[in-house]
Design an enzyme around this catalytic site. Structure first.
Site, short mmCIF file in Angstrom:
data_model
loop_
_atom_site.label_atom_id
_atom_site.label_comp_id
_atom_site.label_asym_id
_atom_site.label_seq_id
_atom_site.Cartn_x
_atom_site.Cartn_y
_atom_site.Cartn_z
N ASP A 164 7.57 4.16 5.48
CA ASP A 164 6.59 3.90 4.43
C ASP A 164 6.05 2.50 4.61
OD1 ASP A 164 5.14 4.12 1.83
OD2 ASP A 164 6.43 5.88 1.65
N HIS A 236 0.33 5.16 4.36
CA HIS A 236 1.64 4.52 4.18
C HIS A 236 2.06 3.80 5.46
CE1 HIS A 236 2.68 6.46 0.27
NE2 HIS A 236 1.87 7.40 0.72
N GLU A 300 -1.61 10.54 -0.04
CA GLU A 300 -2.07 9.25 -0.54
C GLU A 300 -2.69 8.37 0.55
OE1 GLU A 300 0.70 8.54 -4.42
OE2 GLU A 300 1.61 8.01 -2.50
#
Length: 537
Positions: A164, A236, A300
């Protein structure tokens, strides 16, 4: 008798008689099944033999994870569909013994087991727990302990979130700057949501060597747990780009992110990135051994840098793709093809499904709600239920400042136990494609193993109940209260049902910062757009 077992079996009935099991007793039967029973009952120090106190037989008609268990005055009989069934039968047998047998050392040498007949098989093949080791690293010894606790509860998928913005957690011999640079950050944010940033000033990091991964996978397989590694791309990506900025859409330098939330850092979709990730997959799969599933994220993603790049734009046009949304879908499909060539199925978060163009064998995790999960199932994808409510265990269990700091509130044990992973209102074909469910332990506010225990348990007990049985039994809470004695013996620092111990409170939670009901409504709205890859909360 019904108070004894968790998760609840399909059929459980008391029989007359009992049997005394002793340390060093013998177990007989096919070697792989007998070994599975021995692994599940280390406290008994079982010895192999031609005949035994525990007799194991195989009946493939039962299914790999199914079993029958009979305890009577003449001994213990286990009939299992396969190795997993034998292992789970032994876990049920263990629950018929006193709580003290869950300790590493016990004061007795024998125990009387009540007469019982159990017939059992799981409702779902995917009974998972997701552990985020990227935001806060969890040492290998703690990962092994998580596997042990999963095995006790008949959970069988450990989803390790290895990558991440805030950290990269696995060795690469081909790209050593990943562990040298991307595996640690200089400090960590401590502020509440939407406050001015504050930091602890303490470096944080760590990573698993490839030998560690191999050990974790072997340990898990011995306990009927499959490790599902996640390399979350193309977003990420701050940690990756801190090590190798040339893989980014802009080539600009990044640092490993020291705050929570999402960064605009994104990998380039160009061929060098695919080559890089192919090498990483080969290293990870080489360490893990047979790996049926690999999670590639897809969630995302801020695609602005793709849109702004002339080089990426020209590449997109060469592929005949209309926009960066289609490019996002193409990139994930390309990675899924790479994995398929290596015998692994791709798993994605639901943004990747909404973007379109997935391989048909890709599994979808609908974290933004079961509305998008139903659409994925209707499109023919296998679905693993992972909605924020009620399966995000980083949310507080009460809207109270007595709770330790959490992202939002509230998700209770009862909420988890009431969850219906394959709603009766869905069409039969849609329901059949829900292969299971999984609890998520995102670790922004889970800094260590003690905090992980608090967040995970006993909500994961409710998860195990629903995952195994399809729904929680009406007597679940009564069985859970009985089960807490086993967690005590195992040393689990769970959240008491009536609230935290004083030493578990920590930095106080700020209630209603994120209310889960409102969050779910917003997330569902987001899934209606094919361009919903942007951060959603």
């Amino acid at each position: 008798m019904n108070q004894l077992l968790l998760p609840r079996p399909n059929v459980l009935s008391a029989l007359s008689g009992s049997y005394e099991l002793t340390v060093g007793a013998t177990v007989s039967g096919p070697a792989d099944l007998a070994d599975a029973v021995r692994r599940a009952l280390p406290i008994l120090d079982l010895r192999p033999g031609d005949t035994g106190a525990i007799d194991v037989r195989q009946d493939p008609a039962l299914g790999e994870e199914a079993y029958r268990l009979v305890v009577g005055s003449r001994g213990v009989e286990i009939i299992a569909g396969g190795r997993a069934g034998a292992f789970y039968a032994a876990q049920s047998l263990h629950q018929l013994l006193p709580d003290a047998t869950y300790r590493s050392a016990v004061p007795a040498e024998s125990w009387v087991v009540p007469g019982v007949r159990v017939e059992d098989a799981p409702a779902h093949t995917w009974r998972g727990l997701h552990v985020d080791v990227a935001r806060h690293f969890l040492p290998k010894r703690e990962v092994l302990r998580v596997i042990d606790l999963m095995a006790v509860h008949k959970l069988n998928r450990l989803h390790l979130h290895l990558v991440d913005d805030q950290g990269w957690r696995v060795e690469s011999r081909a790209y050593p700057r990943l562990q040298e640079v991307a595996s640690h950050r200089a400090r960590t944010a401590t502020n509440h949501r939407r406050e001015e940033p504050a930091y602890d000033g303490i470096p944080h990091g760590g990573y698993y060597t490839l030998d560690d991964l191999a050990e974790i996978a072997r340990y898990a397989r011995a306990r009927e747990v499959v490790v599902v590694p996640e390399i979350d791309v193309p977003g990420h990506a701050s940690a990756i780009l801190a090590a190798y900025p040339a893989l980014g859409a802009t080539g600009e330098p990044f640092e490993v992110l020291d705050r929570w939330g999402i960064s605009p850092a994104i990998l380039s979709p160009l061929p060098p990135t695919v080559d890089f990730l192919t090498t990483i997959f080969d290293e990870v799969l080489g360490a893990l051994g047979p790996t049926p599933y690999v999670h590639i994220g897809g969630d995302e993603c801020v695609l602005d840098d793709w849109e702004a790049s002339a080089e990426i734009g020209a590449y997109r046009e060469s592929l005949g793709l209309a926009d960066v949304g289609e490019l996002h879908a193409w990139f994930l499909r390309r990675l899924a093809d790479v994995l398929a060539e290596r015998g692994s199925r791709a798993v994605v978060w639901d943004e990747a499904f909404v973007s379109g163009a997935l391989r048909q064998d890709t599994l979808v995790m609908p974290w933004r709600g079961m509305g998008v999960g139903r659409r994925a199932a209707a499109a023919g994808h296998s679905v693993i239920a992972t909605p924020v409510f009620p399966l995000y265990f980083d949310y507080a269990e009460a809207a109270s400042p007595d709770e330790p700091m959490a992202i939002g509130d509230a998700i209770t044990v009862t909420d988890v136990a009431s969850f219906e992973p394959a709603p009766a209102s869905w069409e039969p074909g849609e329901r059949e494609r829900v292969v299971g469910l999984q609890g998520q332990l995102w670790s922004e506010r889970i800094p260590d193993a003690r905090a992980l225990d608090y967040r995970a348990w006993p909500r994961t007990c409710a998860l195990a109940e629903v995952a195994w049985g399809g729904e929680a039994g009406s007597d679940f809470m009564a069985r859970l209260e009985r089960h807490l004695g086993r967690l005590d013996a195992l040393g689990v620092e769970y959240r008491p049902l009536d609230g935290p111990h004083p030493w578990q409170r920590g930095r106080p939670h700020r209630p209603s910062t994120v209310q889960v009901a409102a969050a779910m409504e917003h997330l569902d709205e987001m899934t209606q757009s094919a361009t919903s890859t942007r951060p959603s909360i």
